[in-house]
Design an enzyme around this catalytic site. Structure first.
Site, mmCIF file in Angstrom:
data_model
loop_
_atom_site.group_PDB
_atom_site.id
_atom_site.type_symbol
_atom_site.label_atom_id
_atom_site.label_comp_id
_atom_site.label_asym_id
_atom_site.label_seq_id
_atom_site.Cartn_x
_atom_site.Cartn_y
_atom_site.Cartn_z
ATOM 1 N N GLU A 124 -0.506 2.946 -0.785
ATOM 2 C CA GLU A 124 -0.938 2.822 0.603
ATOM 3 C C GLU A 124 -0.057 1.845 1.375
ATOM 4 O O GLU A 124 0.243 2.068 2.560
ATOM 5 C CB GLU A 124 -2.401 2.384 0.670
ATOM 6 C CG GLU A 124 -3.036 2.573 2.020
ATOM 7 C CD GLU A 124 -3.173 4.033 2.439
ATOM 8 O OE1 GLU A 124 -3.447 4.295 3.637
ATOM 9 O OE2 GLU A 124 -3.025 4.924 1.574
ATOM 10 N N HIS A 170 -5.096 4.035 -1.316
ATOM 11 C CA HIS A 170 -4.705 5.447 -1.301
ATOM 12 C C HIS A 170 -5.745 6.252 -2.078
ATOM 13 O O HIS A 170 -5.525 6.628 -3.237
ATOM 14 C CB HIS A 170 -3.326 5.554 -1.971
ATOM 15 C CG HIS A 170 -2.441 6.638 -1.437
ATOM 16 N ND1 HIS A 170 -1.906 6.624 -0.186
ATOM 17 C CD2 HIS A 170 -1.976 7.778 -2.034
ATOM 18 C CE1 HIS A 170 -1.140 7.690 -0.007
ATOM 19 N NE2 HIS A 170 -1.167 8.405 -1.122
ATOM 20 N N SER A 213 -1.298 11.966 2.320
ATOM 21 C CA SER A 213 -0.171 11.643 1.449
ATOM 22 C C SER A 213 0.923 12.707 1.594
ATOM 23 O O SER A 213 1.442 12.913 2.681
ATOM 24 C CB SER A 213 -0.662 11.499 0.006
ATOM 25 O OG SER A 213 0.316 10.914 -0.818
#
Length: 332
Positions: A278, A309, A168
């Site tokens: 995501e 995610h 991330s």
């Protein structure tokens, strides 16, 4: 009156006085020298062979905790593992949300896990964040590329045989740090990173995310949206600087997968949030892939058909990248 040679008794007195003075001075000098040596950092020719350690490393931000798993056979290679937007101040999440330590326990590479840096993008900021009363200015790029390597070098880790991997926020930062410090990093990986932050809506999205994660003012990081600092930190823009670097880049589809089993309201909320994050990362990463393709720069890509995610998916991606990491750093 003619001055003659001093008598033997006078010469003897002077020698005794001289020896007495020396006897007083030498212990003092020895004490001063001993303090200087004790205060100097030890220089090792080899890293410790295996084991886990937590150390406090001096920096312009104050002492920074770093979690370290030493190379199994005392090698000089290191892999920096960067955290996400909600990085904690007690532990790097790679050390407890994943099995990263077990994955590399028998490999000849040191895992370096800096602790802290919430919402920092591991960057050198312009000023402290005024929204949350931040005490000092983030200087994470300086720490990761100068102050931390200075320390690690005293423990036998090379300044030039390193890889860097993040998820991330940390994924974007990993490529940024590798691009501008090619003498330090031979490998870089972005897992679900945001690699096209000049895309429409991305700067606004980052602003909102940083407010949510610690009430940080993004203008204190790179200045207003039209600032050149935003372009400097956009992988899509600085992509030409990545030529010749070993890279692993991944993002999943955002569709729930094998690790998603929501059973409560908060689980469903977190899963939905992970799906959206995501999907945004996937759009960014695909654009970055096209950009590298037009430049003729190769990279290893992985786009799983399912996955949101979250940490279990990033653990799997670390395992997928492991072989490439060890090859790039000659650490098998």
């Amino acid at each position: 009156m003619r001055i003659g040679r001093p008598r033997f008794s006078d010469r003897l007195k002077r020698r005794v006085l001289g020896l007495s003075a020396a006897a007083l001075v030498l212990p003092l000098a020895a004490g001063i020298a001993g303090t200087a040596v004790a205060g100097a950092a030890p220089v090792a020719h080899r890293a410790p062979a295996g084991g886990f350690e937590e150390v406090m490393v001096p920096s312009s931000m104050g002492p920074i905790k770093v979690q370290i798993q030493w190379a199994s056979r005392g090698g000089d290679a290191a892999l920096y593992l960067l955290d996400g937007l909600r990085a904690r101040n007690d532990r790097n999440a790679w050390s407890f949300e994943t099995n990263a330590l077990d994955q590399f326990r028998n490999d000849n590479v040191t895992l370096v896990m800096p602790v802290g840096g919430e919402s920092s993008f591991y960057s050198d900021w312009i000023s402290p964040s005024n929204f949350n009363g931040q005490d000092g200015t983030y200087k994470w790029e300086t720490f990761l590329t100068k102050e931390l390597p200075d320390y690690l070098e005293t423990r036998g880790v090379s300044r030039s045989n390193n890889g860097i991997l993040g998820l991330s926020m940390g994924g974007s930062a990993a490529l940024t740090l590798a691009a501008y410090h090619r003498d330090q990093f031979k490998f870089a990986a972005s897992l679900s990173g945001y690699l096209n932050i000049s895309a429409p809506g991305m700067r606004e999205a980052i602003r909102v995310a940083m407010l949510d994660a610690g009430r940080y003012n993004v203008d204190a990081m790179w200045g207003p949206p039209w600032s050149k600092a935003w372009l400097r930190n956009d992988p899509f823009v600085f992509a030409p600087k990545l030529k010749g670097l070993s890279m692993y880049v991944s993002a999943a589809s955002g569709l729930p997968g094998q690790y998603d089993r929501p059973s409560s309201a908060i689980d469903y909320y977190n899963t939905a949030n992970g799906m959206a994050l995501e999907a945004l990362s996937l759009a960014n990463t695909r654009a970055f892939q096209v950009r590298l393709g037009t430049l003729g720069i190769p990279a290893t890509y992985n786009f799983p058909a399912t996955g949101v995610h979250s940490w279990r998916y990033w653990q799997d991606e670390l395992g997928n990248a492991r072989g490439q990491i060890l090859d790039a750093l000659n650490a098998r």
